[in-house]
Design an enzyme around this catalytic site. Structure first.
Site, PDB file in Angstrom:
ATOM      1  CB  SER A   1      88.074   4.312  -5.241  1.00  0.00           C
ATOM      2  OG  SER A   1      88.508   4.887  -4.019  1.00  0.00           O
ATOM      3  CD  GLU A   2      89.300   1.443  -0.385  1.00  0.00           C
ATOM      4  OE1 GLU A   2      89.611   1.437  -1.597  1.00  0.00           O
ATOM      5  OE2 GLU A   2      90.113   1.644   0.528  1.00  0.00           O
ATOM      6  CG  ASN A   3      85.587   6.307  -1.968  1.00  0.00           C
ATOM      7  OD1 ASN A   3      86.422   5.693  -2.629  1.00  0.00           O
ATOM      8  ND2 ASN A   3      85.253   7.549  -2.242  1.00  0.00           N
ATOM      9  N   GLY A   4      83.361   3.580  -3.284  1.00  0.00           N
ATOM     10  CA  GLY A   4      82.175   3.390  -4.096  1.00  0.00           C
ATOM     11  C   GLY A   4      82.224   3.784  -5.552  1.00  0.00           C
TER      12      GLY A   4
ATOM     13  CB  SER B   1      82.071  -0.585  -2.635  1.00  0.00           C
ATOM     14  OG  SER B   1      83.395  -0.320  -3.013  1.00  0.00           O
TER      15      SER B   1
END
Lengths: 217, 232, 232, 217
Positions: free
Chosen positions: D53-56, D95
């Site tokens: 998930s690109e938020n980390g 990320s």
């Protein structure tokens, strides 16, 4: 440069102590290999000063007690060191980003030559058969708000290492803030080289003669 | 079930072909994956391009690999050291190509490869021999040099602990080039002291997530003490 | 003895002048330094440029700051959300300037500021409205856009724990923008849940070394649950 | 596009199951907001597939049990999630570097339109009064070795969302590998659009008529 050589000089310990005096509490500092390493011995133990080593640590402590060396905990000179409580480890991109991004307050470096405009030459003698090696020298030269140079004022041949223009290949242009030699402390300013301290027994005129470049007093 | 662990160093370096670009972690002996280098020597790949901070010390590890004359080119920041005699001899004989890169640019170029950056402007090296012929630009009153990523086919790194998904944690300053090299190679191979069960590594403290690691091998070899020398 | 801790949020944000560029961490509510934002509202600085992933949610935090009309410009990736009504109204009224940046370019531009990179070529955004008028280049067969760093005067970040030297560790996905914003601002101010004694944070797991932090304040405020919405 | 509308369509669950079948064990995958999120429900629990998930975070697990939500542990849609043993957290630059650097195997995204050459439009309707918002859309579109799109084949007005050229503002050019719709599965190839699957009861001719672009079978 045939001026008479001065009889009195700052010792290496005096030079290191003089640099240490200019580093305030709270400063983030990288001490280069060689002479600059000695500055650490003169930083007051009761002052929080943060030593950075470009191989990936901040909050570097003194050398470990004999027998307590850890091969995974070394400085940029590959000597065993320790980490203070509150220190941290990071990887190479983060470590050099920390320097390149201007987060360090001071780098203290050795030099072959410094020019009147603050160009630094400290990585390569320019000798034709030399195998070049740069390491972190060019990053360190740009890697702090202020770059201090510590060096002997004169070569063994008696030539000034403070020069109008570097004859050795440069490490970085216009990067040096202050020069500490065995004869003087000199600021690099937009108006030229300005002498801050001069060793006892040496006159301004003698220092200019030995240096071969204009100096302001 | 995904299990990236392999049993031996030989298995770990299997398939590295002639002509490959291989990154090797470490700064001096800290983080140097010695067992993987020895396995690479035994494996026999030649015509290699090696990316490392140095160019070998003494007669072991990377120096021993160079001695086999299977390295065509080395990209590094600090080849010349008190005990770099093997590299020195090859270089003087014209038997190895050297690309000398300032250490911070080396790190950033490796990081750029891992992060999909096409090129970047760095102040380091501007106005020096090492920027000769390179594109430069003044940005906001400061001079910069354009530098390109360094990609690799393989990376050999040394970490402290890992798990079967390839997650890695390092130890102290042995972290150095490992995390960025792991991200910059198509196939990253990690030598670790210990493989721990999945979930044993703190997710807040994993430095190299497993996505960057293809093979992992546990080898108990201790790190030899580095020989102090010049910077880099 | 260096002690970067301050006692109150008001003390933490003291001295932020009119016209400042202020980065604010967080993705939704995770990592959002709410108490520092409230203190900034009370402090009264105006004509601000704000850098955040979003443009405020509901009526609290960043949204409440926007409502004061003291924000001249916002640099973000995802302003429009189900509950971004305050930003929406200001934007439609022409009372706030928007610089829209793809989230990865936003992150990389902030990271570049912290790492002293002058500019970089990114593939993200090439051929889109958001790259119009920007310099582009083909490198190794791929198209890239040139993007510049985003520097800030101040960064307000939220971490989990910190110490008097300013070292920070984050919690889970609340890490998001904190570490890179901390590196990109002249003065970084951290809101943490707890300040621990020096040495209590594992040096292997410190995410933001203290060099990037000027002031740190412990505030026990819990994170509210984010309101699920579109990506970004 | 006045071809008769098909009577049979893949359900959203069937589409998600079909995408899930194409994701092998060991894959690193980012599932976009909306329809793609449903793919997670169809990944076999006994297969190690790594969700990013690109938020980390990497190694994202399912939604937490009610009452166990953690406001600091959310996905890119700001929904509460969990972390699997072996998962890891990282910051935004790391990320998105992971995506931009091509380390993910698959991204699965929704779309307004996909062009015959694989251009993707999924961030902006182009409406004059719309407030633009892009988030990670442009990074996701370039952020994997293969980009899968899941969408209805036709708009509510019956127009094909597979188009010769995108009329909506593009997210990225030539980035889509495969399109999953309620009518077909279609590969984007250098030679054009190649149909892999077609819903029962729909003929190739009908699919071409509905799509309004050349399709290979």
């Amino acid at each position: 440069m045939n001026a008479p050589l001065p009889t009195q000089r700052y010792t290496r310990d005096q030079m290191a102590a003089r640099v240490a005096r200019d580093i305030p509490e709270g400063a983030y500092v990288n001490l280069g290999i060689g002479l600059p390493t000695m500055v650490a011995n003169h930083l007051p133990a009761d002052r929080d000063i943060f030593l950075h080593s470009e191989n990936g640590l901040l909050g570097m402590g003194p050398a470990p007690a004999p027998g307590h060396e850890d091969p995974d905990l070394i400085n940029a000179g590959k000597q065993p060191v320790t980490l203070l409580p509150g220190g941290a480890y990071f990887h190479q991109a983060d470590s050099f980003g920390m320097m390149r991004g201007g987060h360090l307050d001071f780098c203290v470096l050795g030099a072959f030559q410094v020019s009147a405009s603050g160009d630094l030459a400290n990585w390569h003698t320019g000798a034709k058969d030399a195998i070049p090696a740069v390491g972190g020298a060019m990053d360190l030269a740009l890697g702090a708000k202020k770059v201090f140079v510590m060096m002997e004022h004169l070569t063994k041949q008696g030539e000034s290492k403070i020069v109008a223009r570097c004859t050795y290949p440069v490490t970085a242009l216009g990067c040096v803030s202050r020069i500490y030699t065995d004869l003087a402390v000199i600021d690099v300013t937009p108006a030229g080289l300005a002498v801050v301290d001069i060793v006892d027994g040496l006159s301004p005129t003698q220092l200019v003669e030995l240096s071969g470049v204009p100096l302001h007093f | 079930m995904i299990d990236k662990t392999v049993a031996t160093a030989a298995e770990a370096v299997a398939g590295i072909p002639d002509g490959a670009t291989v990154m090797i972690g470490g700064f001096g002996t800290a983080g140097m994956p010695s067992a993987l280098i020895d396995a690479l020597i035994a494996q026999g790949a030649r015509d290699l391009t090696i990316v490392n901070n140095n160019a070998g010390n003494g007669e072991i590890g990377l120096a021993a690999l160079l001695k086999t004359k299977r390295v065509r080119k080395i990209i590094c920041s600090f080849p010349r050291q008190v005990d770099s005699q093997i590299f020195d001899a090859l270089y003087r004989a014209g038997e190895i190509e050297l690309e000398l890169v300032p250490q911070g640019n080396l790190a950033e170029r490796i990081r750029a490869a891992g992060a999909g950056i096409g090129a970047f402007f760095t102040p380091t090296g501007f106005g020096t021999l090492l920027a000769e012929g390179k594109e430069t630009r003044m940005i906001d009153g400061r001079q910069y040099v354009l530098e390109y990523p360094i990609h690799a086919d393989f990376a050999l790194v040394r970490a402290d602990r890992g798990d079967r998904w390839g997650n890695l944690v390092y130890r102290k300053t042995a972290r150095n080039f490992g995390p960025i090299m792991a991200s910059a190679a198509t196939t990253t191979i990690a030598q670790v002291r210990e493989i721990v069960p999945l979930g044993a590594l703190d997710p807040e403290a994993i430095v190299t997530p497993g996505i960057f690691v293809k093979r992992i091998v546990a080898l108990a070899a201790p790190t030899p003490m580095a020989r102090p020398g010049a910077a880099g």
